[in-house]
Design a protein around this motif. Structure first.
Motif, short mmCIF file in Angstrom:
data_model
loop_
_atom_site.label_atom_id
_atom_site.label_comp_id
_atom_site.label_asym_id
_atom_site.label_seq_id
_atom_site.Cartn_x
_atom_site.Cartn_y
_atom_site.Cartn_z
N ALA A 154 1.36 2.79 -9.27
CA ALA A 154 0.49 2.74 -8.09
C ALA A 154 0.19 4.13 -7.55
O ALA A 154 -0.81 4.33 -6.86
N GLY A 155 1.03 5.10 -7.86
CA GLY A 155 0.83 6.46 -7.35
C GLY A 155 0.11 7.38 -8.30
O GLY A 155 -0.16 8.53 -7.97
N CYS A 215 -6.31 7.05 -11.77
CA CYS A 215 -6.89 5.85 -12.39
C CYS A 215 -6.87 5.91 -13.91
O CYS A 215 -6.78 4.87 -14.58
N PRO A 244 1.48 -3.71 -5.63
CA PRO A 244 0.95 -2.35 -5.41
C PRO A 244 0.12 -1.83 -6.59
O PRO A 244 -0.95 -1.26 -6.40
N GLN A 294 3.03 2.60 -1.81
CA GLN A 294 3.22 3.29 -3.09
C GLN A 294 1.94 3.95 -3.61
O GLN A 294 1.99 4.74 -4.55
N ILE A 295 0.81 3.60 -3.02
CA ILE A 295 -0.47 4.16 -3.48
C ILE A 295 -0.67 5.51 -2.80
O ILE A 295 -1.09 5.58 -1.64
N PHE A 338 0.77 -1.24 0.00
CA PHE A 338 0.00 0.00 0.00
C PHE A 338 0.81 1.29 0.00
O PHE A 338 0.29 2.34 -0.37
N ARG A 358 -3.97 -0.97 -6.82
CA ARG A 358 -4.46 0.30 -7.37
C ARG A 358 -5.41 0.06 -8.53
O ARG A 358 -6.47 0.70 -8.64
N CYS A 400 -9.36 1.06 -8.66
CA CYS A 400 -9.86 1.95 -9.71
C CYS A 400 -11.03 1.32 -10.46
O CYS A 400 -12.01 1.99 -10.79
N ARG A 409 -7.98 7.27 -2.67
CA ARG A 409 -8.47 5.90 -2.67
C ARG A 409 -9.94 5.87 -2.27
O ARG A 409 -10.46 6.81 -1.66
#
Length: 406
Positions: free
Chosen positions: A187-188, A191, A209, A117-118, A115, A213, A217, A122
């Motif tokens: 991941a960052g 979407c 990661p 890297q996200i 998580f 994501r 999305c 969210r």
């Protein structure tokens, strides 16, 4: 109640004090005179002696003498209290032992950072105690491949496991690995920053990661935990349970060595046989959907066998089963086995509801075969998960029963 003092005369003329309770039964207490002879003037001694006609019982002593002091009656209330306290202490000691063992298992689980890297926005986290776990499985022959690095781990199974706030059942939504979805660049990223591709490409491009994501999305459902399953490791899990019974809907020959033959009907399978069975797909008209179905049946059979074969009540079997399971599973850094065991202790195989992400079947896009999502039905289902109303959605969308004849 009032009390009055009145004299009582014995046969010798001596006056002895007695107590008579006003309004009571006239029961005499205190030291009463015992006459030298028996007969009608005999009185009941107050130390547990005898009274009435017929003389003293055996061992009561000579007339005119007080009988021996009887043995004190057991104080059952105190004994029960002591026994209860002792049982509670033993239960506490046993509980501490189980807790220590569970913590050891928890420490032995493989861990991955899914998580950090996200960094983008969210979906909202459930506020009522519901839990969403993204389960990803691989039948690769490299169980030690990194989950976090791109291209090192192949996901053949993607399941969104929704456990409602009641924690008494679970909904496992299988997402086809070839489902055509938007995949962010990383991941960052947002979407819509990337391109559309098969959902399992997200694992190849950005590890777990990016897969988390991508799933968030696509579904707009918050992923609370991840669980990566090495289906090769489940061979040991199955063997620890003594094998499982799985239904084979048609006679087939495995496409993998040693080319096992599976006969139509219920088959008792070892770990190696069950793993081979759930890998098959090319021999079935519905291909990968058949494999997803078999994986669902396999997971249900494992839970049923663990609950019904005495595994949970046998320390030896339980240790073997849990050790094999922890060897086959990798979880996120925040996953606590001890917490989940307590939260989900009501779950059994019969409480698992398997669903496939609504789709319109296969199609060819840009020269490759993909699975196309049924946008409206999928949106309604994932909204039901996010709002913890999956039970109502399942009742309204219950599929027809599948024939056991295949």
């Amino acid at each position: 109640m009032s009390e009055s003092r009145s004299p009582h005369r014995g046969s010798s003329g001596q006056t002895l004090p007695t107590t008579i309770r006003a309004g009571g039964s006239g029961r005499v207490s205190g030291r009463a005179h015992v006459p030298a002879g028996g007969g009608d003037d005999e009185r009941r001694p107050t130390r547990g002696g005898y009274g009435g006609r017929g003389g003293p019982p055996p061992g009561a002593g000579m007339p005119g003498q007080l009988p021996p002091r009887p043995r004190p009656r057991p104080r059952w209330g105190r004994i029960a209290l002591v026994a209860t306290v002792a049982l509670l202490v033993l239960a506490l000691i046993a509980g501490v032992g189980v807790w220590i063992y569970a913590n050891r298992l928890n420490a032995s689980l493989g861990r991955t950072d899914a998580f950090s890297q996200i960094t983008g926005e969210r979906p909202a986290a459930p506020s009522n105690g519901a839990v969403n776990i993204l389960m990803v499985g691989s039948d690769s022959r490299d169980p030690d491949a990194s989950l976090a690095k791109p291209g090192e781990w192949r996901a053949d199974t993607v399941i969104m496991m929704h456990i409602p706030s009641s924690h008494d059942r679970a909904y496992l939504v299988s997402i086809p690995r070839d489902l055509y979805v938007p995949i962010p660049k990383s991941a960052g990223d947002t979407c819509d920053s990337g391109q559309r591709a098969k959902i399992n490409a997200s694992f190849a491009w950005g590890g777990l990661p990016l897969a988390v994501r991508t799933v968030e999305c696509f579904t707009d459902v918050r992923v609370d935990h991840v669980m990566a399953i090495d289906f090769g490791g489940f061979q040991q899990v199955t063997d620890a349970l003594g094998g499982v019974d799985l239904y084979v809907e048609r006679d087939i020959t495995s496409i993998h060595k040693p080319y096992r033959k599976f006969k139509k009907g219920t088959n008792h399978m070892t770990g190696a046989e069950a793993l081979d069975w759930v890998r098959q797909r090319k021999q079935f008209p519905d291909g990968d959907f058949a494999r997803m179905r078999h994986q669902q049946e396999f997971l249900r059979a494992l839970m049923d066998k663990a609950a019904s074969s005495g595994t949970l009540s046998s320390p030896t079997k339980l240790t073997s089963f849990l050790s094999a399971t922890t060897d086959a599973v990798t979880v996120d850094e925040g996953f606590s086995l001890t917490d989940k065991v307590l939260e989900f202790r009501k779950l059994r195989g019969e409480n698992l509801q398997f669903v496939t992400s609504p789709n319109s079947g296969s199609d060819t896009i840009d020269g490759e075969s993909v699975v196309v999502s049924d946008r409206e039905r999928a949106l309604a289902m994932y909204q039901a998960i996010a709002s913890d109303k999956m039970d109502a959605w399942v009742r309204a969308n219950k599929p027809p029963a599948r024939s056991s004849g295949g």
